[in-house]
Write a protein that holds these residues in place. Structure first.
Motif, PDB file in Angstrom:
ATOM      1  N   MET A   1       9.571   6.269 -25.153  1.00 27.99           N
ATOM      2  CA  MET A   1      10.109   6.943 -23.970  1.00 27.99           C
ATOM      3  C   MET A   1      10.586   5.910 -22.959  1.00 27.99           C
ATOM      4  N   SER A   2      11.697   6.180 -22.290  1.00 31.48           N
ATOM      5  CA  SER A   2      12.206   5.265 -21.279  1.00 31.48           C
ATOM      6  C   SER A   2      11.449   5.458 -19.977  1.00 31.48           C
ATOM      7  N   ALA A   3      11.440   4.423 -19.155  1.00 28.16           N
ATOM      8  CA  ALA A   3      10.707   4.466 -17.889  1.00 28.16           C
ATOM      9  C   ALA A   3      11.429   5.366 -16.891  1.00 28.16           C
ATOM     10  N   MET A   4      10.696   6.304 -16.327  1.00 31.43           N
ATOM     11  CA  MET A   4      11.233   7.126 -15.246  1.00 31.43           C
ATOM     12  C   MET A   4      11.007   6.446 -13.901  1.00 31.43           C
ATOM     13  N   LEU A   5       9.910   5.701 -13.812  1.00 31.34           N
ATOM     14  CA  LEU A   5       9.548   5.033 -12.566  1.00 31.34           C
ATOM     15  C   LEU A   5       9.009   3.650 -12.890  1.00 31.34           C
ATOM     16  N   ARG A   6       9.499   2.650 -12.182  1.00 33.40           N
ATOM     17  CA  ARG A   6       9.024   1.290 -12.387  1.00 33.40           C
ATOM     18  C   ARG A   6       9.019   0.562 -11.054  1.00 33.40           C
ATOM     19  N   ALA A   7       7.940  -0.151 -10.818  1.00 28.58           N
ATOM     20  CA  ALA A   7       7.838  -0.989  -9.622  1.00 28.58           C
ATOM     21  C   ALA A   7       7.396  -2.374 -10.045  1.00 28.58           C
ATOM     22  N   GLU A   8       7.967  -3.374  -9.419  1.00 30.94           N
ATOM     23  CA  GLU A   8       7.660  -4.757  -9.771  1.00 30.94           C
ATOM     24  C   GLU A   8       7.399  -5.573  -8.511  1.00 30.94           C
ATOM     25  N   ASN A   9       6.187  -6.097  -8.421  1.00 32.81           N
ATOM     26  CA  ASN A   9       5.790  -7.011  -7.335  1.00 32.81           C
ATOM     27  C   ASN A   9       6.057  -6.439  -5.944  1.00 32.81           C
ATOM     28  N   LEU A  10       5.659  -5.193  -5.751  1.00 30.37           N
ATOM     29  CA  LEU A  10       5.870  -4.569  -4.442  1.00 30.37           C
ATOM     30  C   LEU A  10       4.987  -5.198  -3.386  1.00 30.37           C
ATOM     31  N   TYR A  11       5.607  -5.429  -2.230  1.00 34.72           N
ATOM     32  CA  TYR A  11       4.903  -6.009  -1.083  1.00 34.72           C
ATOM     33  C   TYR A  11       5.421  -5.298   0.158  1.00 34.72           C
ATOM     34  N   HIS A  12       4.505  -4.852   1.006  1.00 38.37           N
ATOM     35  CA  HIS A  12       4.945  -4.142   2.208  1.00 38.37           C
ATOM     36  C   HIS A  12       4.099  -4.557   3.398  1.00 38.37           C
ATOM     37  N   GLN A  13       4.780  -4.909   4.475  1.00 45.36           N
ATOM     38  CA  GLN A  13       4.132  -5.405   5.683  1.00 45.36           C
ATOM     39  C   GLN A  13       4.756  -4.749   6.900  1.00 45.36           C
ATOM     40  N   VAL A  14       3.949  -4.455   7.897  1.00 40.21           N
ATOM     41  CA  VAL A  14       4.452  -3.908   9.152  1.00 40.21           C
ATOM     42  C   VAL A  14       3.973  -4.777  10.302  1.00 40.21           C
ATOM     43  N   SER A  15       4.705  -4.697  11.420  1.00 37.68           N
ATOM     44  CA  SER A  15       4.344  -5.455  12.617  1.00 37.68           C
ATOM     45  C   SER A  15       3.434  -4.619  13.507  1.00 37.68           C
ATOM     46  N   THR A  16       2.400  -5.234  14.023  1.00 34.38           N
ATOM     47  CA  THR A  16       1.510  -4.576  14.968  1.00 34.38           C
ATOM     48  C   THR A  16       1.352  -5.465  16.193  1.00 34.38           C
ATOM     49  N   SER A  17       0.687  -4.938  17.224  1.00 28.67           N
ATOM     50  CA  SER A  17       0.469  -5.721  18.447  1.00 28.67           C
ATOM     51  C   SER A  17      -0.414  -6.931  18.192  1.00 28.67           C
ATOM     52  N   GLU A  18      -1.172  -6.892  17.099  1.00 29.19           N
ATOM     53  CA  GLU A  18      -2.053  -8.001  16.751  1.00 29.19           C
ATOM     54  C   GLU A  18      -1.460  -8.914  15.687  1.00 29.19           C
ATOM     55  N   GLY A  19      -0.189  -8.645  15.320  1.00 30.01           N
ATOM     56  CA  GLY A  19       0.469  -9.464  14.317  1.00 30.01           C
ATOM     57  C   GLY A  19       0.793  -8.685  13.068  1.00 30.01           C
ATOM     58  N   PRO A  20       1.348  -9.337  12.047  1.00 29.74           N
ATOM     59  CA  PRO A  20       1.722  -8.646  10.807  1.00 29.74           C
ATOM     60  C   PRO A  20       0.506  -8.049  10.104  1.00 29.74           C
ATOM     61  N   LEU A  21       0.726  -6.862   9.521  1.00 30.32           N
ATOM     62  CA  LEU A  21      -0.320  -6.181   8.769  1.00 30.32           C
ATOM     63  C   LEU A  21       0.219  -5.881   7.382  1.00 30.32           C
ATOM     64  N   THR A  22      -0.461  -6.368   6.343  1.00 27.27           N
ATOM     65  CA  THR A  22      -0.050  -6.141   4.965  1.00 27.27           C
ATOM     66  C   THR A  22      -0.653  -4.836   4.466  1.00 27.27           C
ATOM     67  N   LEU A  23       0.217  -3.889   4.091  1.00 25.68           N
ATOM     68  CA  LEU A  23      -0.233  -2.589   3.600  1.00 25.68           C
ATOM     69  C   LEU A  23      -0.312  -2.548   2.084  1.00 25.68           C
ATOM     70  N   LEU A  24       0.603  -3.249   1.420  1.00 24.25           N
ATOM     71  CA  LEU A  24       0.613  -3.306  -0.042  1.00 24.25           C
ATOM     72  C   LEU A  24       0.879  -4.737  -0.477  1.00 24.25           C
ATOM     73  N   ASN A  25       0.237  -5.140  -1.569  1.00 26.50           N
ATOM     74  CA  ASN A  25       0.408  -6.507  -2.038  1.00 26.50           C
ATOM     75  C   ASN A  25       0.447  -6.552  -3.562  1.00 26.50           C
ATOM     76  N   ASN A  26       1.566  -7.032  -4.105  1.00 21.69           N
ATOM     77  CA  ASN A  26       1.708  -7.309  -5.535  1.00 21.69           C
ATOM     78  C   ASN A  26       1.405  -6.089  -6.407  1.00 21.69           C
ATOM     79  N   ILE A  27       2.100  -4.989  -6.140  1.00 27.27           N
ATOM     80  CA  ILE A  27       1.929  -3.762  -6.917  1.00 27.27           C
ATOM     81  C   ILE A  27       3.004  -3.695  -7.995  1.00 27.27           C
TER      82      ILE A  27
END
Length: 238
Positions: A1-27
């Motif tokens: 079966m072919s891939a319907m969904l694929r994610a590679e090395n997902l990384y997500h960061q947001v800015s906060t008043s206290e500095g960057p906040l990493t929400l997702l790492n290497n997914i």
């Protein structure tokens, strides 16, 4: 079966008043057409953030996502919206029905937005399949919580315009009592099997997660240790 969904090395960061906040790492993950994936984990582990990125509701800080064979991380919002309109359905904990529309009109909406003919008949068929043919002209305020979620499920499956459907569900039973929750679970998996769509859901409920063919547990924005497979692209556990 072919891939319907694929994610590679997902990384997500947001800015906060206290500095960057990493929400997702290497997914990294991949899911074939027709498969079902449960994303579990404690509150704040990144489950809903990941779901939103996989569905193209937001763009990650880094990494790549392919949905129905198309790389959505290279698309702008208009392009992602067009792809979602064609092959993505959503079920949320809070139902997200439009209060000024009847059950039938809520389910018709995706087809109408695509300009398809026969939207009312298609919507009526899905409402019948979730046991609500007697509630077509009732407004959300006139429906119980379980009935509203069944309308939302009908609308989600009516969102697919072809055979490449993928349904994203975020805590679909979170607002329901045990009896209604069980009925919604049965309907969700029944329709998913009949339609041969791909299912990705976020849940705290182990009984719901165990209904999926694939499970992935999140801890602090990462896939829990021991839950990735071998190969060039890690796979979630089966």
């Amino acid at each position: 079966m072919s891939a319907m969904l694929r994610a590679e090395n997902l990384y997500h960061q947001v800015s906060t008043s206290e500095g960057p906040l990493t929400l997702l790492n290497n997914i990294s993950l991949q899911l074939a057409r027709g498969e079902s994936l449960a994303i579990t984990g404690a509150s704040g582990s990144g489950k809903s953030t990941l779901l939103g990125l996989l569905a193209g509701l937001d763009k990650p800080t880094g990494g790549h996502i392919w949905l129905a064979g198309e790389e959505i991380t290279r698309m702008d919002e208009e392009q992602r919206a067009a792809l979602r309109a064609r092959c993505v359905g959503f079920v949320f904990q809070t139902f997200q029905l439009l209060p000024g529309l009847t059950a039938l009109e809520n389910v018709m909406l995706p087809s109408e937005l695509r300009g398809e003919r026969g939207a009312a008949k298609r919507a009526g068929n899905f409402l019948d399949r979730v046991g609500l043919s007697h509630r077509l002209h009732h407004y959300p305020r006139q429906l119980s919580g379980g009935e509203q979620q069944r309308v939302a499920i009908a609308r989600a499956f009516a969102s697919f315009s072809g055979d490449d459907g993928i349904l994203f569900a975020d805590e679909p039973t979170g607002s329901l009592d045990a009896a209604n929750g069980e009925r919604v679970i049965e309907l969700l998996f029944k329709l998913n099997a009949e339609s041969n769509t791909t299912l990705v859901l976020v849940t705290h409920e182990q009984r719901l997660a165990e209904r999926c063919g694939v499970q992935m547990r999140m801890v602090a924005g990462e896939i829990a240790a021991g839950e990735t497979g071998s190969g060039s692209l890690p796979e979630v556990s089966t």
